[in-house]
Write an enzyme that holds these catalytic residues in place. Structure first.
Site: not given
Ligand SMILES: *Cc1c(COP(=O)(O)O)cnc(C)c1O
Length: 462
Positions: A73, A125-126, A216, A218, A259, A453
């Protein structure tokens, strides 16, 4: 067709059978899915290019890593291994695992943003936009103009418009800008890379106004590959050296590891400064939302395979093969006169659906229309990156008009072969041949208030 397919730098040890439904079955399935590709079952898609997120094939080393993952843990070995990998590759002092990219956003953004503040990005990004808004702030895009023109080839179309950024900061008031976010590669603009020069200039503006710069990140490895290939002075540098320089201009990063981490689940937060005051609030939010900070919502085995995947993603022969797949498909589209965001980006081919269906207006969603046609044609699942994804203005609730109407063919890592790409190209050519007869798109019959979407219902426009 001058482009040759770069052979896979691996061979296949485990296979997953695929099944192609008949055209009639596909037409029924997409209607039953309310014309939303997210409502289709995976097994009903022959070639699934919905996303490159978490759909990657792991290596034998990663599968082996699952067995040695430490499920303690607190203080698991796999946690320390991941932190060491993160510190080594990105040269950042603090590395915090989380369960995926949006979890990183959920943990970090409320610390830096609040009502009345703004966040500015080359392009959000969304989910990143959604988390800026959930923190009460407003998200503003500031990408270079050439990104908005799919036909014109330019290097580093993902860049920030630095001049406009400084103007925006002055207009909004530097004290009201809580964060600048540089998305690498720029997903919404078609997986287009950001240059080192642009990153450096953006960081200079941020420093001048004392604003934090979040990467960001990815697709950090794909971005680094483009820098090596296309930016002057980087041809002889290793991918790792380029990654380190790129990240040296940021203050922190939020990363979806699904990604370029080449895993099925995972995310990271990094802060450059090892003694950062952000560490305590990040850990506090992480414990509330994700789990104790040494596992961050992941299994020990997930931490283990991510530490391996991060290194596999910066392997240059892998990156050459991967970007080569996009170029192979793009060359076939060039031959057929099909427009796409060009040159192709890192993780997929973004077809210019406005060019394919010039008569379909933005509010009938050309990108979504092409995604539906591709499914009907060959069981290929793609998605809209256009007005359908963009959604409504949060104030007026009116449909926003996107700068582009793309259908994104996102390519999972190490999953599909050359013959699959041939099927995709043939399907696009077949749709193009009957595109003239497709004059109407789709309308929304039901939508949720945010990130619509994923869940909305659609019907053919009449
Ligand atoms: C995928 C992605 C995210 C969100 O990450 P998830 O792992 O899907 O939650 C954020 N930003 C960019 C640029 C992405 O591509």
């Amino acid at each position: 067709m001058a482009i040759k397919y770069i052979p896979e730098p691996f061979r296949i040890k485990v296979v997953e059978p695929l099944r192609m439904l008949t055209r009639e079955e596909r037409e029924t399935k997409i209607e039953e899915a309310k014309y939303n590709v997210f409502n289709l079952r995976g097994e009903d898609c022959y070639i699934d290019l919905l996303t490159d997120s978490g759909t990657n094939a792991m290596s034998q080393n990663q599968w082996g890593g699952l067995m040695v993952g430490d499920e303690a843990y607190a203080g698991a070995n796999s946690y320390f291994k991941l932190v060491e990998a993160g510190k080594d590759i990105f040269n950042y002092g603090c590395i915090q695992p989380v369960h995926q990219g949006r979890a990183a956003e959920k943990v970090v953004f409320p610390i830096l943003l609040e009502k009345g503040k703004y966040a500015i990005s080359n392009m959000f990004f969304d989910t990143t936009r959604a988390h800026v808004e959930l923190a009460g702030a407003r998200a503003v895009d500031c990408v270079v103009e050439e990104a908005k023109d799919p036909i014109t080839r330019a290097k580093f179309k993902g860049n920030m418009d630095v001049e406009k950024l400084e103007k925006l900061i002055n207009e909004l008031g530097p004290e009201n800008v809580g964060l600048v976010v540089m998305t690498v590669t720029n997903n919404s603009a078609g997986g287009q890379p950001v240059s080192i020069k642009n990153m450096r200039e953006t960081s200079e503006v941020c420093k001048k106004y004392n604003i934090l710069l979040d990467i960001d990140s990815a697709r950090f490895a794909e971005n680094a590959y483009f820098i090596k290939r296309d930016e002057e002075g980087y041809a002889d540098k290793s991918i790792k050296e380029i990654v380190r320089e790129l990240f040296s201009y940021g203050d922190l990063f939020t990363m979806s590891a699904k990604k370029d981490g080449i895993v099925n689940m995972g995310g990271l937060i990094g802060v450059k400064d090892a003694d950062t005051p952000l560490l305590l609030p990040i850990r506090a939010n992480c414990i509330s939302y994700e789990g104790f900070f040494t596992y961050g919502g992941l299994n020990g085995r997930d931490l283990e395979v991510l530490s391996i995947g991060l290194y596999e993603s910066i392997d240059e022969s892998y990156l050459a093969y991967r970007i080569g797949q996009m170029e192979y498909l793009a060359a076939k589209l060039d031959d057929a006169g099909i427009a796409y965001q060009s040159p192709v980006g890192g993780h997929g081919v973004f077809i210019d659906a406005k060019h394919m269906f010039p008569e379909i207006p933005y509010y009938e969603f050309p990108g979504q229309t092409l995604a539906i046609e591709l499914y009907k044609e060959a069981g290929i699942r793609a998605c809209d990156i256009g007005s359908y994804m963009l959604g409504n203005d949060p104030d007026t609730k009116k449909q926003l008009k996107s700068e582009f109407e793309f259908t994104r063919l996102a390519v999972p890592r190490r999953v599909y072969t050359q013959a699959h790409f041939d099927v995709v190209a043939d399907a696009l050519v077949a749709v193009k041949e009957r595109a003239r007869d497709i004059k109407r798109g789709y309308r929304i019959t039901w939508e949720p208030p945010m990130l619509r979407h994923f869940q909305a219902h659609l019907a053919p426009a009449e």
